[in-house]
Design a protein around this motif. Structure first.
Motif, PDB file in Angstrom:
ATOM      1  N   MET A 186       0.862  -1.182   0.000  1.00 51.69           N
ATOM      2  CA  MET A 186       0.000   0.000   0.000  1.00 51.69           C
ATOM      3  C   MET A 186       0.895   1.226   0.000  1.00 51.69           C
ATOM      4  SD  MET A 186      -2.565  -1.528   2.904  1.00 51.69           S
ATOM      5  CE  MET A 186      -1.194  -2.329   3.737  1.00 51.69           C
ATOM      6  N   LEU A 187       0.689   2.110  -0.979  1.00 45.98           N
ATOM      7  CA  LEU A 187       1.549   3.277  -1.151  1.00 45.98           C
ATOM      8  C   LEU A 187       0.711   4.537  -1.343  1.00 45.98           C
ATOM      9  CD1 LEU A 187       4.228   1.849  -3.613  1.00 45.98           C
ATOM     10  CD2 LEU A 187       4.636   2.574  -1.262  1.00 45.98           C
ATOM     11  N   GLU A 188       1.188   5.622  -0.775  1.00 47.94           N
ATOM     12  CA  GLU A 188       0.530   6.922  -0.925  1.00 47.94           C
ATOM     13  C   GLU A 188       0.958   7.565  -2.234  1.00 47.94           C
ATOM     14  OE1 GLU A 188       0.140  11.165   1.551  1.00 47.94           O
ATOM     15  OE2 GLU A 188       1.815   9.782   1.932  1.00 47.94           O
ATOM     16  N   ASP A 189      -0.028   8.075  -2.995  1.00 47.25           N
ATOM     17  CA  ASP A 189       0.325   8.795  -4.209  1.00 47.25           C
ATOM     18  C   ASP A 189       0.499  10.281  -3.906  1.00 47.25           C
ATOM     19  OD1 ASP A 189      -2.232   9.961  -4.134  1.00 47.25           O
ATOM     20  OD2 ASP A 189      -3.061   8.563  -5.613  1.00 47.25           O
ATOM     21  N   GLU A 190       0.820  11.078  -4.913  1.00 41.84           N
ATOM     22  CA  GLU A 190       1.126  12.490  -4.679  1.00 41.84           C
ATOM     23  C   GLU A 190      -0.098  13.292  -4.246  1.00 41.84           C
ATOM     24  OE1 GLU A 190       2.261  14.714  -8.197  1.00 41.84           O
ATOM     25  OE2 GLU A 190       1.488  13.118  -9.466  1.00 41.84           O
ATOM     26  N   ASP A 191      -1.305  12.730  -4.423  1.00 45.58           N
ATOM     27  CA  ASP A 191      -2.529  13.400  -3.979  1.00 45.58           C
ATOM     28  C   ASP A 191      -2.969  12.957  -2.588  1.00 45.58           C
ATOM     29  OD1 ASP A 191      -2.801  14.821  -6.419  1.00 45.58           O
ATOM     30  OD2 ASP A 191      -3.647  13.021  -7.356  1.00 45.58           O
ATOM     31  N   GLY A 192      -2.166  12.119  -1.945  1.00 48.58           N
ATOM     32  CA  GLY A 192      -2.493  11.675  -0.593  1.00 48.58           C
ATOM     33  C   GLY A 192      -3.394  10.462  -0.526  1.00 48.58           C
TER      34      GLY A 192
ATOM     35  N   ARG B  63       9.868   2.076  -5.181  1.00 43.88           N
ATOM     36  CA  ARG B  63      10.696   3.165  -4.678  1.00 43.88           C
ATOM     37  C   ARG B  63       9.833   4.062  -3.787  1.00 43.88           C
ATOM     38  NH1 ARG B  63      11.379   6.177  -8.705  1.00 43.88           N
ATOM     39  NH2 ARG B  63      13.357   7.202  -8.197  1.00 43.88           N
ATOM     40  N   ILE B  64      10.222   4.200  -2.532  1.00 48.04           N
ATOM     41  CA  ILE B  64       9.453   4.958  -1.544  1.00 48.04           C
ATOM     42  C   ILE B  64      10.281   6.147  -1.091  1.00 48.04           C
ATOM     43  CG2 ILE B  64       8.272   4.826   0.676  1.00 48.04           C
ATOM     44  CD1 ILE B  64       8.134   1.772   0.232  1.00 48.04           C
ATOM     45  N   HIS B  65       9.699   7.341  -1.143  1.00 50.97           N
ATOM     46  CA  HIS B  65      10.429   8.571  -0.863  1.00 50.97           C
ATOM     47  C   HIS B  65      10.137   9.085   0.549  1.00 50.97           C
ATOM     48  CE1 HIS B  65      10.843   8.421  -5.243  1.00 50.97           C
ATOM     49  NE2 HIS B  65      11.892   9.198  -5.082  1.00 50.97           N
ATOM     50  N   PRO B  66      11.003   9.933   1.078  1.00 54.17           N
ATOM     51  CA  PRO B  66      10.774  10.500   2.416  1.00 54.17           C
ATOM     52  C   PRO B  66       9.406  11.179   2.512  1.00 54.17           C
ATOM     53  CG  PRO B  66      12.994  11.008   1.673  1.00 54.17           C
ATOM     54  CD  PRO B  66      12.291  10.404   0.499  1.00 54.17           C
ATOM     55  N   GLY B  67       8.677  10.885   3.581  1.00 57.43           N
ATOM     56  CA  GLY B  67       7.350  11.465   3.794  1.00 57.43           C
ATOM     57  C   GLY B  67       6.213  10.677   3.208  1.00 57.43           C
TER      58      GLY B  67
ATOM     59  N   ARG C 264       6.488  15.738  -2.594  1.00 59.63           N
ATOM     60  CA  ARG C 264       5.338  14.884  -2.891  1.00 59.63           C
ATOM     61  C   ARG C 264       5.223  14.570  -4.385  1.00 59.63           C
ATOM     62  NH1 ARG C 264       2.007  14.058   1.275  1.00 59.63           N
ATOM     63  NH2 ARG C 264       0.426  13.292  -0.172  1.00 59.63           N
ATOM     64  N   SER C 265       5.836  15.377  -5.229  1.00 61.04           N
ATOM     65  CA  SER C 265       5.768  15.103  -6.665  1.00 61.04           C
ATOM     66  C   SER C 265       6.506  13.812  -7.019  1.00 61.04           C
ATOM     67  CB  SER C 265       6.356  16.267  -7.457  1.00 61.04           C
ATOM     68  OG  SER C 265       7.748  16.387  -7.248  1.00 61.04           O
ATOM     69  N   LYS C 266       7.366  13.334  -6.108  1.00 63.94           N
ATOM     70  CA  LYS C 266       8.102  12.099  -6.348  1.00 63.94           C
ATOM     71  C   LYS C 266       7.357  10.861  -5.855  1.00 63.94           C
ATOM     72  CE  LYS C 266      12.791  14.027  -6.329  1.00 63.94           C
ATOM     73  NZ  LYS C 266      14.140  13.924  -5.715  1.00 63.94           N
TER      74      LYS C 266
END
Length: 275
Positions: free
Chosen positions: A80-86, A100-104, A131-133
C-alpha cells in the motif's frame, strides 16, 4: 579466464585494506508482525534488510523517514503506497520488481501466509519531502548485457536515487569478473541457488567460500571480489550509487576490459535507455 588491461595495480595501494573482510553479518530485531534481519554492517552508508512477516500479519502503514526500495522475495504480499494526492493505492508484489518509496510517503504491506520482503534504504533519515516524487508504480529495468546472466535493477540513476539496488541473476557456471570498485561499496544477500564468493581479506589475499543464506556480505572500496554461479542463482545487492566511477575488471572469463562510465553506457544503454 582472460586478464584484462586493467590499471587496478596503479591504484590498489590507495585503499585501506583494514576495511576488507570476508566475514558475514546479520542482526535480528523482533517485531509485532515478525522479524527484521539486517544484513549490512553499521559502517556502510545504506541499510539492507529482510522483513520476515509471520502468517496472518502485515507491516502497518507508516510514514517513510528516508528513501527506501522494497522488493518481494517469497510468500504473498500487497503493498500500500501513498500517491502524490495523498490517496493510498494497492499493488500486488512480484519477484524481481521494486517499489521506490520517498521520504514522507506512507506505505504498508498486507500479506497472506509467511512472506519475505527485501528492503534497501538510506542509512540516515531524510526530512526533504517532495510529494511530486511519490510514485505507486512498480519499477524494474533489466540489464541483459551481462554474459553471465542479467541484472534486474530497482533504482533509478537518472533520478539521483541515493542507493542502488538490484538482483544479480547468474546462470550456472557464470562468473562475474574478479573486480574492484574505485568508489562503490556493495552488500549481498542470497535469494536462491548456490554461489561461490571470492573476496579479498585484510592481508590482501583472496579467499573463496560459499555464500550462506540469511547472512550478508559486504565489499568495500578497492576490495577485490567475484561471484561464481555453481547453479542458476540470484543474489540481492544493495550499494552506494554508480556515479560514473570505474569498476576494474582485474580478471574476466569473458575478456572484457575495465568498466568506465562510457563503457557502462555502451554495454547497458540499449537495455536501460541510457544515453
Amino acid at each position: 579466464t582472460a586478464e584484462s588491461a586493467s590499471d587496478y595495480q596503479n591504484h590498489r595501494l590507495e585503499y585501506d585494506a583494514s576495511t576488507f573482510t570476508n566475514e558475514s553479518f546479520a542482526s535480528e530485531e523482533i517485531m509485532d508482525w515478525g522479524k527484521i534481519v539486517t544484513w549490512t554492517p553499521p559502517d556502510v552508508s545504506y541499510i539492507g534488510k529482510e522483513l520476515q512477516v509471520d502468517e496472518g500479519k502485515g507491516v502497518p502503514v507508516n510514514v517513510s523517514d528516508r528513501f527506501r526500495i522494497l522488493t518481494f522475495r517469497d510468500g504473498e504480499a500487497t503493498i500500500m503506497l501513498e500517491d502524490e494526492d495523498g490517496q493510498m493505492q494497492e499493488c500486488v508484489m512480484e519477484y524481481a520488481v521494486g517499489f521506490r518509496i520517498h521520504p514522507g510517503q506512507k506505505y504498508g504491506i498486507r500479506t497472506n501466509g509467511k512472506t519475505r520482503i527485501i528492503e534497501g534504504s538510506q542509512l540516515n533519515a531524510d526530512s526533504n519531502v517532495d510529494r511530486s516524487k511519490f510514485t505507486t508504480e512498480p519499477f524494474v529495468a533489466v540489464d541483459h548485457s551481462k554474459p553471465w546472466g542479467n541484472e534486474p535493477i530497482f533504482s533509478k540513476k537518472s533520478e539521483g536515487d541515493p542507493i542502488a539496488m538490484k538482483i544479480l541473476h547468474i546462470e550456472e557456471d557464470g562468473w562475474l569478473s574478479l573486480q574492484a570498485h574505485a568508489v562503490k561499496v556493495e552488500s549481498y544477500y542470497m535469494s536462491y541457488g548456490e554461489c561461490d564468493m571470492v573476496m579479498e581479506d585484510q592481508n590482501r589475499e583472496l579467499a573463496e567460500f560459499p555464500l550462506e543464506y540469511d547472512k550478508g556480505y559486504t565489499t568495500h572500496v578497492g576490495q577485490r571480489h567475484r561471484h561464481k554461479g555453481k547453479t542458476r542463482m540470484d543474489v540481492f545487492e544493495v550499494s552506494t550509487p554508480e556515479d560514473g566511477s570505474t569498476t576494474w575488471r582485474i580478471d574476466d572469463k569473458y575478456a572484457r576490459g575495465d568498466q568506465t562510465d562510457e563503457v557502462r553506457k555502451q554495454e547497458r544503454g540499449q537495455f536501460l535507455g541510457e544515453d
